[in-house]
Design an enzyme around this catalytic site. Structure first.
Site, short mmCIF file in Angstrom:
data_model
loop_
_atom_site.label_atom_id
_atom_site.label_comp_id
_atom_site.label_asym_id
_atom_site.label_seq_id
_atom_site.Cartn_x
_atom_site.Cartn_y
_atom_site.Cartn_z
N ASP A 151 1.10 -1.37 -0.06
CA ASP A 151 0.45 -0.19 -0.30
C ASP A 151 1.30 1.45 -0.13
O ASP A 151 2.24 1.26 -0.70
CB ASP A 151 -1.09 -0.17 0.53
CG ASP A 151 -2.58 0.12 0.99
OD1 ASP A 151 -2.02 1.70 0.65
OD2 ASP A 151 -3.28 -0.27 0.49
N HIS A 184 -3.41 5.86 3.52
CA HIS A 184 -4.59 4.20 2.96
C HIS A 184 -3.81 3.01 3.54
O HIS A 184 -4.58 2.47 4.29
CB HIS A 184 -4.94 4.43 1.65
CG HIS A 184 -4.82 3.58 1.05
ND1 HIS A 184 -5.47 1.78 0.44
CD2 HIS A 184 -6.67 3.60 0.65
CE1 HIS A 184 -6.09 1.50 -0.20
NE2 HIS A 184 -6.66 2.35 0.19
N SER A 341 -10.92 -1.88 -0.50
CA SER A 341 -10.06 -1.71 0.12
C SER A 341 -10.03 -1.54 1.70
O SER A 341 -9.06 -2.61 2.31
CB SER A 341 -9.60 -0.45 0.61
OG SER A 341 -9.17 0.61 -0.91
#
Length: 601
Positions: A151, A184, A341
């Site tokens: 990520d 994220h 996600s």
């Protein structure tokens, strides 16, 4: 996915991708990208998988007309091909994708993270009870298993993450800086494995599992979103497999459409691991074919309905909560997030708990048990919205614990479909093998006149055999398939007529052979490792004798220009081990090469 839809605005998407293409990131820097129209892929770069048996020299020769330079991804057969600035990626792709020496060739496409807009309030951890995690925690919380988070990086000081972090890597910049550039990655990591039973914050699905941060993304400042590419994600999966992770999660869109990502996922499976990816947030049928290499996860709500943003299609394997997920944020905060996600790492955490409860189970068994214990939603059986159903941690862990260990005594079957018997061959020969087993094929070895010349660990099983390694005349090819229990089955022998051009020399030969260890490369290894060797010489390589030694002990030998052997590093101690190869030609000239690797247990 961000709140402004780049899918619905082609101008915005093209501009965003142009920014992405201009970003240079080591070791993936490919030179300055030409300006102008950009179509969603990284300029100056292709991805290919070399068939087992293709030597470095032959590989380089194939790329020379295009000015291409190859870079190997970890210990796999995947390669990034860097092209000169004036090259046409699409034109070269059309040339390479049909070459028999490659399993595939593809553009290095860009992909976007799959985080939807934030809720206006902090939600509760409803998903933990929904999937039955507390009941699973009575048995395991994932201790002893490492989950790689591919990520934007992770905030290493977050109080709910720092205790579970292990060393990672910045794949994008080729350094050790794994700080979170988007936020994220920190949120995804918390959904998978935020520390549980520590009296603070939130609890991840597998709160005692370790987290390996792998930064594969960059921050697009124009559109406030994280982007990555097929190459960085494939490299991250390979790195995770080589460094002992059993689970990998990549919460980026449309990854199941990439041959490179699928190849990397198969490589991780061969090391005992599983790869989870998100289905996407476009609320469309992504029209991607299902492949058992990846577990593609769609998102559900607290009422077990499909989340309105969740993409769907044949590739979806499982569903998991993805709406209003309370997880970790940057600056030691906690946030409520939406998106596939988060459904993907929640499912990944369940796999980690199953592996912790039963470390002996193979990844295919873990995957099958996750599917069979999932709560069936939508149409009966597997469907395009929920796959096999919404993940059920309690039932999955219980099924893993009680799974019976049966003795597998059934040998695999193998058959060579090409070349045909009595065919005349020369140079690089494409050899295709069909293999099957009652449980699963672990690898296929190709033998030429009794010497193992190449090993393939993932279907479709195909090789690039250098026929100059045997003398002209009839040569016998045999494929041997192995399963995880060690049972083996051999194909019928296929006799081919080798007819390579020959040269005659009358000078005294004093030149030593040249040895290349194609795989592994220096660095970390784990599990079963394919050792691939190629030898060139100024005279006939058919007469060369090779030996392979591990820590001074002879493990394999053979004749010709190639040799391969499967080394089960899991049976060796952790730490440094020396691979030594010797090669002697007909004139008695002896060459030697050594390679030191680090075994990760």
């Amino acid at each position: 996915m961000i709140s402004i839809s780049t899918r619905s605005n082609p101008a915005i998407r093209a501009a965003a991708l142009a920014v992405a293409g201009a970003c240079a990131f080591a070791p993936f820097t490919a030179g300055a990208a030409p300006q102008g129209e950009f179509d969603g892929f990284v300029r100056g770069r292709l991805l290919v998988e070399a068939k087992p048996g293709l030597s470095d020299a032959a590989f380089d020769k194939l790329l020379k007309p295009y000015g291409g330079k190859k870079r190997k991804l970890g210990q796999s057969n995947l390669h990034v091909i860097d092209l000169p600035g004036h090259a046409s990626e699409i034109a070269i792709l059309k040339q390479l994708e049909h070459r028999p020496e490659f399993k595939f060739a593809e553009l290095d496409r860009l992909v976007e993270s799959t985080m939807a807009v934030n809720d206006p309030y902090i939600g509760s951890a409803w998903h933990i009870n929904k999937i039955g995690a507390p009941a699973a925690w009575d048995s395991t919380r994932g201790s002893g298993i490492t989950i790689a988070i591919l990520d934007s990086g992770i905030e290493s000081t977050h109080p709910d993450l720092k205790a579970n972090l292990v060393a990672g890597r910045n794949i994008y910049n080729n350094n050790t800086d794994v700080s979170d550039i988007c936020g994220h990655g920190t949120a995804v990591a918390g959904a998978a494995a935020a520390a549980s039973n520590n009296g603070i914050g939130v609890a991840g699905t597998a709160g005692a599992a370790k987290i390996m941060p792998l930064r594969i993304a960059y921050w697009n400042t124009t559109y406030s979103s994280c982007y990555a590419s097929y190459s960085t994600i494939a490299a991250g999966i390979t790195y995770a497999a080589d460094n002992g992770a059993r689970v990998a999660n990549a919460s980026y869109a449309r990854l199941a459409a990439s041959s490179a990502v699928l190849s990397a996922a198969r490589y991780m499976k061969s090391k005992g691991g599983l790869v989870f990816v998100s289905a996407g947030n476009a609320n469309v049928d992504e029209k991607i074919t299902a492949d058992p290499a990846l577990i593609v996860v769609s998102a559900t709500t607290s009422s077990d309905a499909r989340a309105s943003f969740s993409s769907y299609g044949a590739a979806v394997s499982l569903a998991a909560p993805g709406s209003g997920i309370w997880t970790t944020g940057r600056n030691a905060t906690y946030l409520s997030k939406n998106g596939t996600s988060f459904s993907s790492p929640i499912a990944a955490g369940v796999a980690a708990m199953m592996m912790a409860a039963r470390p002996d189970l193979k990844p295919d068994t873990i995957q099958s048990l996750m599917y069979s214990t999932a709560v069936d939603l939508g149409s009966a059986g597997r469907d395009v919205y929920f796959g096999h159903g919404r993940v059920n941690a309690a039932a999955a862990v219980a099924a893993a614990k009680s799974y019976g260990v049966t003795s597998d005594t059934t040998a695999p079957k193998a058959a060579i479909s090409a070349p045909l018997g009595n065919a005349s061959v020369s140079g690089a020969v494409a050899v295709n093998v069909g293999a099957s087993d009652n449980v699963g094929v672990a690898r296929v070895e190709l033998k030429a006149n009794g010497t193992v010349v190449a090993v393939d660990s993932a279907a479709p099983y195909s090789f690039s055999w250098n026929s100059t390694g045997v003398a002209n005349g009839m040569a016998n090819l045999v494929a041997v398939a192995y399963d995880a229990a060690g049972n083996s089955g051999s194909s019928a022998s296929v006799a081919v007529n080798v007819a390579n051009a020959t040269t005659t020399t009358t000078t005294v030969d004093t030149v030593k052979p040249t040895i290349t260890i194609t795989n592994p490369v220096a660095g970390n290894v784990s599990g079963r490792v394919t050792i691939s060797i190629s030898v060139t010489d100024n005279s006939d390589v058919a007469g060369i004798r090779q030996q392979l030694l591990i820590d001074g002990v002879l493990r394999a030998y053979g004749s010709g220009g190639t040799l391969a052997w499967t080394w089960n590093a899991a049976k060796y101690t952790a730490g440094s081990h020396t691979i030594r190869v010797t090669a002697k030609d007909k004139a008695g000239n002896l060459a030697e090469k050594t390679l030191v690797v680090n075994n990760v247990k």
